[in-house]
Design a protein around this motif. Sequence first.
Motif, PDB file in Angstrom:
ATOM      1  N   THR A  22       0.591  -1.326  -0.042  1.00  0.00           N
ATOM      2  CA  THR A  22      -0.123  -0.153  -0.280  1.00  0.00           C
ATOM      3  C   THR A  22       0.615   1.602  -0.359  1.00  0.00           C
ATOM      4  N   LEU A  23       0.205   2.338   0.211  1.00  0.00           N
ATOM      5  CA  LEU A  23       1.114   3.918  -0.370  1.00  0.00           C
ATOM      6  C   LEU A  23       1.423   4.674   1.085  1.00  0.00           C
ATOM      7  N   GLY A  24       2.321   4.867   1.961  1.00  0.00           N
ATOM      8  CA  GLY A  24       2.050   5.361   2.736  1.00  0.00           C
ATOM      9  C   GLY A  24       3.186   6.444   2.921  1.00  0.00           C
ATOM     10  N   GLY A  25       3.691   6.948   4.085  1.00  0.00           N
ATOM     11  CA  GLY A  25       4.617   7.455   4.339  1.00  0.00           C
ATOM     12  C   GLY A  25       4.902   7.908   5.740  1.00  0.00           C
ATOM     13  N   PHE A  26       5.350   9.956   5.304  1.00  0.00           N
ATOM     14  CA  PHE A  26       4.586  11.512   6.267  1.00  0.00           C
ATOM     15  C   PHE A  26       4.259  12.546   5.612  1.00  0.00           C
ATOM     16  N   PHE A  27       3.854  13.336   6.231  1.00  0.00           N
ATOM     17  CA  PHE A  27       3.668  14.578   5.618  1.00  0.00           C
ATOM     18  C   PHE A  27       4.065  15.490   7.293  1.00  0.00           C
ATOM     19  N   LEU A  28       5.238  16.418   6.679  1.00  0.00           N
ATOM     20  CA  LEU A  28       5.788  17.548   7.953  1.00  0.00           C
ATOM     21  C   LEU A  28       5.584  18.182   6.951  1.00  0.00           C
ATOM     22  N   ALA A  29       4.366  19.286   7.849  1.00  0.00           N
ATOM     23  CA  ALA A  29       4.088  20.636   8.061  1.00  0.00           C
ATOM     24  C   ALA A  29       5.029  21.934   8.661  1.00  0.00           C
TER      25      ALA A  29
END
Length: 169
Positions: free
Chosen positions: A52-59
């Motif tokens: 599946t597609l995962g990851g991270f988001f840094l804002a």
Amino acid sequence: MEALEKKSSSGYGKPPWIFRGSALYQLHLVKAEKARACIPKEFKLVEAFGYTLGGFFLASYEDSPVGVFDELVVIAGLVWNRPTSCAWATKVYVNSSEACSHGRKDVGLPSQVATFSKTITAVSRQSKSRSGFGSALRNSNDQQNVQITKIKSLDAEDTCNTSLTSPAC
């Protein structure tokens, strides 16, 4: 519906909420069996060939309903949420107690308060001459190091360290 009409205790008010700032979204292939362990059984995992597609988001938000704050979201994978799919957040770290409260109460995110430590270091600077006119173009890359530390009562635990290199304007 009544819950959406009331003003949030965290000061966000009713949606839509407007956030302004900058973000980095890093996607990764995640083994479906690992992602399923983090996602409630009632959701169907979006997967292909066992991934599946995962990851991270840094804002880093410069403006939001509660002001300036930073956020790191760890994404286990994509789930079906009819009529479309959405990313499933397994961890959410913010450096604002108001943003944490909003994430938990108004959005249902597993938000936790953390400290974000950022340093920006110039990596290289080059000058190039164009067509003999003497004008210089500057190509520079800045490296931004971000360390996120989760706060648990009086204890602190290092959660994430990342180093980002991006072109500077």
